[in-house]
Scaffold this motif. Structure first.
Motif, mmCIF file in Angstrom:
data_model
loop_
_atom_site.group_PDB
_atom_site.id
_atom_site.type_symbol
_atom_site.label_atom_id
_atom_site.label_comp_id
_atom_site.label_asym_id
_atom_site.label_seq_id
_atom_site.Cartn_x
_atom_site.Cartn_y
_atom_site.Cartn_z
ATOM 1 N N UNK A 160 0.833 -1.202 0.000
ATOM 2 C CA UNK A 160 0.000 0.000 0.000
ATOM 3 C C UNK A 160 0.872 1.257 0.000
ATOM 4 N N UNK A 161 1.900 1.273 0.836
ATOM 5 C CA UNK A 161 2.790 2.432 0.901
ATOM 6 C C UNK A 161 3.587 2.596 -0.383
ATOM 7 N N UNK A 162 4.078 1.505 -0.899
ATOM 8 C CA UNK A 162 4.856 1.527 -2.142
ATOM 9 C C UNK A 162 4.013 2.114 -3.277
ATOM 10 N N UNK A 163 2.810 1.584 -3.445
ATOM 11 C CA UNK A 163 1.945 2.055 -4.526
ATOM 12 C C UNK A 163 1.471 3.483 -4.272
ATOM 13 N N UNK A 164 1.145 3.799 -3.024
ATOM 14 C CA UNK A 164 0.690 5.152 -2.701
ATOM 15 C C UNK A 164 1.750 6.196 -2.995
ATOM 16 N N UNK A 165 3.001 5.895 -2.647
ATOM 17 C CA UNK A 165 4.093 6.840 -2.921
ATOM 18 C C UNK A 165 4.255 7.055 -4.415
ATOM 19 N N UNK A 166 4.180 5.975 -5.181
ATOM 20 C CA UNK A 166 4.334 6.109 -6.635
ATOM 21 C C UNK A 166 3.147 6.846 -7.249
ATOM 22 N N UNK A 167 1.939 6.580 -6.776
ATOM 23 C CA UNK A 167 0.760 7.267 -7.307
ATOM 24 C C UNK A 167 0.766 8.753 -6.949
ATOM 25 N N UNK A 168 1.190 9.064 -5.737
ATOM 26 C CA UNK A 168 1.282 10.467 -5.333
ATOM 27 C C UNK A 168 2.313 11.200 -6.188
#
Length: 184
Positions: A160-168
């Protein structure tokens, strides 16, 4: 130069007397880079670790290792190939990895907050992800032996953090049509 690992970055930060661990430092870099206010990497690095004696070969190597971490995070976020890997301890107890994960969240919040302090405009998805980071940074891991479900929950948080950082980062820095690969 040493290969990047949680331990090698933590050791370098310790020798440089920086009070962050490797996960928190990577989180700071990710938060800073995901913000819209990107600054010169050299200036940002100096701000985080301070000026160092160039004659001290160990300090120079340590600074180069931290600069390598910043370059790798920059590349992982800019490639848009979902390659960001959180810098967490490997083969450690779940409690140790969870503590590093909370440090990563705190670092991200710091890097993002410092970089966007003057820009109060955030989208709903940004606010949701930042709220998730705040909640995860408060994570407390019980002392008892972790279960397989605990391990799976941890892996889901990491993803979740990995994807959230990339999406942000993608939301703040969209690829222009001219920079996207052409399909034939």
């Amino acid at each position: 130069m040493e290969e990047l690992s949680y331990q090698s970055v933590a050791d370098a930060l310790g020798r440089l007397t920086v009070t962050m661990d490797g996960a928190e430092m990577q989180g700071v870099f990710c938060g800073h880079l995901a913000s819209a206010a990107r600054r010169d990497e050299a200036d940002w690095l100096k701000e985080l670790i301070g000026e160092r004696d160039e004659a001290n070969l160990q300090a120079r190597e340590d600074v180069l290792l931290i600069a390598q971490l910043l370059r790798e995070v920059t590349q992982q976020l800019s490639r848009r190939e979902l390659q960001l890997q959180l810098l967490l301890p490997e083969e450690e107890l779940l409690q140790v990895r969870a503590e590093a994960l909370t440090s990563w969240c705190e670092g991200f919040l710091y890097g993002y907050g410092v970089s966007t302090a003057r820009n109060a405009k955030t989208t709903e998805s940004e606010r949701e992800f930042l709220q998730d980071l705040m909640e995860i940074s408060k994570l407390e891991v019980p002392e008892e032996e972790p279960t397989e479900d605990d391990e799976l929950d941890f892996l889901q948080l990491v993803e979740h953090l990995r994807m959230g950082a990339m999406l942000l980062d993608e939301e703040r820095h969209p690829l222009s049509d001219s920079s996207s690969p052409l399909l034939h």
